[in-house]
Design a protein around this motif. Structure first.
Motif, PDB file in Angstrom:
ATOM      1  N   LYS A 288       0.841  -1.197   0.000  1.00 21.47           N
ATOM      2  CA  LYS A 288       0.000   0.000   0.000  1.00 21.47           C
ATOM      3  C   LYS A 288       0.881   1.254   0.000  1.00 21.47           C
ATOM      4  CE  LYS A 288      -4.488   0.925   0.683  1.00 21.47           C
ATOM      5  NZ  LYS A 288      -5.557   0.503  -0.172  1.00 21.47           N
TER       6      LYS A 288
ATOM      7  N   HIS B 102       3.974   1.437  -0.982  1.00 19.24           N
ATOM      8  CA  HIS B 102       4.685   1.444  -2.266  1.00 19.24           C
ATOM      9  C   HIS B 102       3.841   2.092  -3.355  1.00 19.24           C
ATOM     10  CE1 HIS B 102       7.312   0.025  -5.470  1.00 19.24           C
ATOM     11  NE2 HIS B 102       6.278  -0.540  -6.047  1.00 19.24           N
ATOM     12  N   THR B 103       2.583   1.694  -3.430  1.00 19.17           N
ATOM     13  CA  THR B 103       1.724   2.236  -4.490  1.00 19.17           C
ATOM     14  C   THR B 103       1.337   3.684  -4.238  1.00 19.17           C
ATOM     15  OG1 THR B 103      -0.292   1.375  -3.464  1.00 19.17           O
ATOM     16  CG2 THR B 103       0.790  -0.015  -5.121  1.00 19.17           C
TER      17      THR B 103
ATOM     18  N   LYS C  23      -2.091   2.782 -12.933  1.00 16.73           N
ATOM     19  CA  LYS C  23      -2.635   1.451 -13.191  1.00 16.73           C
ATOM     20  C   LYS C  23      -2.824   1.219 -14.696  1.00 16.73           C
ATOM     21  CE  LYS C  23      -6.851  -1.103 -12.224  1.00 16.73           C
ATOM     22  NZ  LYS C  23      -8.120  -1.087 -11.534  1.00 16.73           N
TER      23      LYS C  23
ATOM     24  N   VAL D 111       4.893  -1.335  -9.971  1.00 16.28           N
ATOM     25  CA  VAL D 111       3.901  -0.519  -9.288  1.00 16.28           C
ATOM     26  C   VAL D 111       2.499  -0.799  -9.809  1.00 16.28           C
ATOM     27  CG1 VAL D 111       3.161   1.844  -8.812  1.00 16.28           C
ATOM     28  CG2 VAL D 111       5.587   1.266  -8.807  1.00 16.28           C
TER      29      VAL D 111
ATOM     30  N   THR E 219       1.257  -4.049  -8.563  1.00 16.58           N
ATOM     31  CA  THR E 219       1.000  -3.959  -7.131  1.00 16.58           C
ATOM     32  C   THR E 219      -0.330  -3.252  -6.880  1.00 16.58           C
ATOM     33  OG1 THR E 219       3.377  -3.888  -6.733  1.00 16.58           O
ATOM     34  CG2 THR E 219       1.963  -3.254  -4.917  1.00 16.58           C
ATOM     35  N   ARG E 220      -0.573  -2.187  -7.633  1.00 20.30           N
ATOM     36  CA  ARG E 220      -1.851  -1.471  -7.480  1.00 20.30           C
ATOM     37  C   ARG E 220      -3.030  -2.378  -7.825  1.00 20.30           C
ATOM     38  NH1 ARG E 220      -0.108   4.260  -9.751  1.00 20.30           N
ATOM     39  NH2 ARG E 220       0.496   5.166  -7.768  1.00 20.30           N
TER      40      ARG E 220
END
Length: 186
Positions: A58, A60-61, A68, A100, A103-104
């Motif tokens: 969280k 990190h994003t 996205k 990223v 991850t998102r």
């Protein structure tokens, strides 16, 4: 008086073939169950890894500059990649941190599944279901990091119950996050 004669060679071959076929089917069935259990165990392990690293992902994003829309993948594709990744989750953690956008997508998917899990727990007649959601949220999701001991005190229960709640909630979340492949096959 009748004598017992040994079975004919054809009968011996038939009996041996049937025994061999039964043994082969039993071995195949055993291997299939073993593969299903292994797949379930990996999904459960990956769910735990995702939850343990949720705050880091969280963060990190929220600090990343990528969007996205820069990646043409969906949560299922990425979760399949998790499934296929080696058992060395630390390698996976490092690789997902580099992406990223991925991850998102995963964080969005986890957030949605956590919302669904919260709804399921709130609709349950069992008070332990609500507690299990609160335990997962306190341990992995909220910004204020609590220990198992602190969660147990807040929930007026013992630490062992908190660990059991984590296990049960993680199983349910694994089914939500990974879909049908996250279910344990009996």
């Amino acid at each position: 008086m009748a004598k017992n004669h040994p079975p004919a060679q054809a009968d011996i071959i038939k009996i041996a073939a049937e025994a061999g076929a039964r043994a082969a089917l039993e071995t195949l069935d055993k291997e299939k169950r073993k593969a299903q259990k292994s797949r379930y165990d990996r999904r459960l392990r990956n769910t735990r890894m995702l939850l343990r690293n949720y705050r880091m992902f969280k963060e990190h994003t929220s600090n990343a500059i990528f969007e996205k829309s820069q990646l043409d993948e969906n949560a299922i594709d990425i979760l399949d990649m998790i499934y296929e990744a080696s058992s060395e989750s630390e390698v996976f953690v490092e690789s997902i941190k580099r992406s990223v956008a991925r991850t998102r997508i995963i964080i969005t998917h986890i957030d949605e599944m956590l919302n669904i899990y919260e709804i399921i727990c709130s609709r349950s007649d069992k008070p332990e279901d609500d507690r299990r959601y609160r335990v997962i949220k306190a341990l992995y999701i909220v910004d204020d990091i609590l220990t198992v001991k602190e969660i147990a005190a807040a929930e007026h229960t013992d630490e062992r119950t908190v660990y059991r709640d984590i296990d049960r909630a993680t199983e349910k979340l694994s089914a939500l996050i990974f879909g049908i492949d996250g279910l344990k096959k009996e």
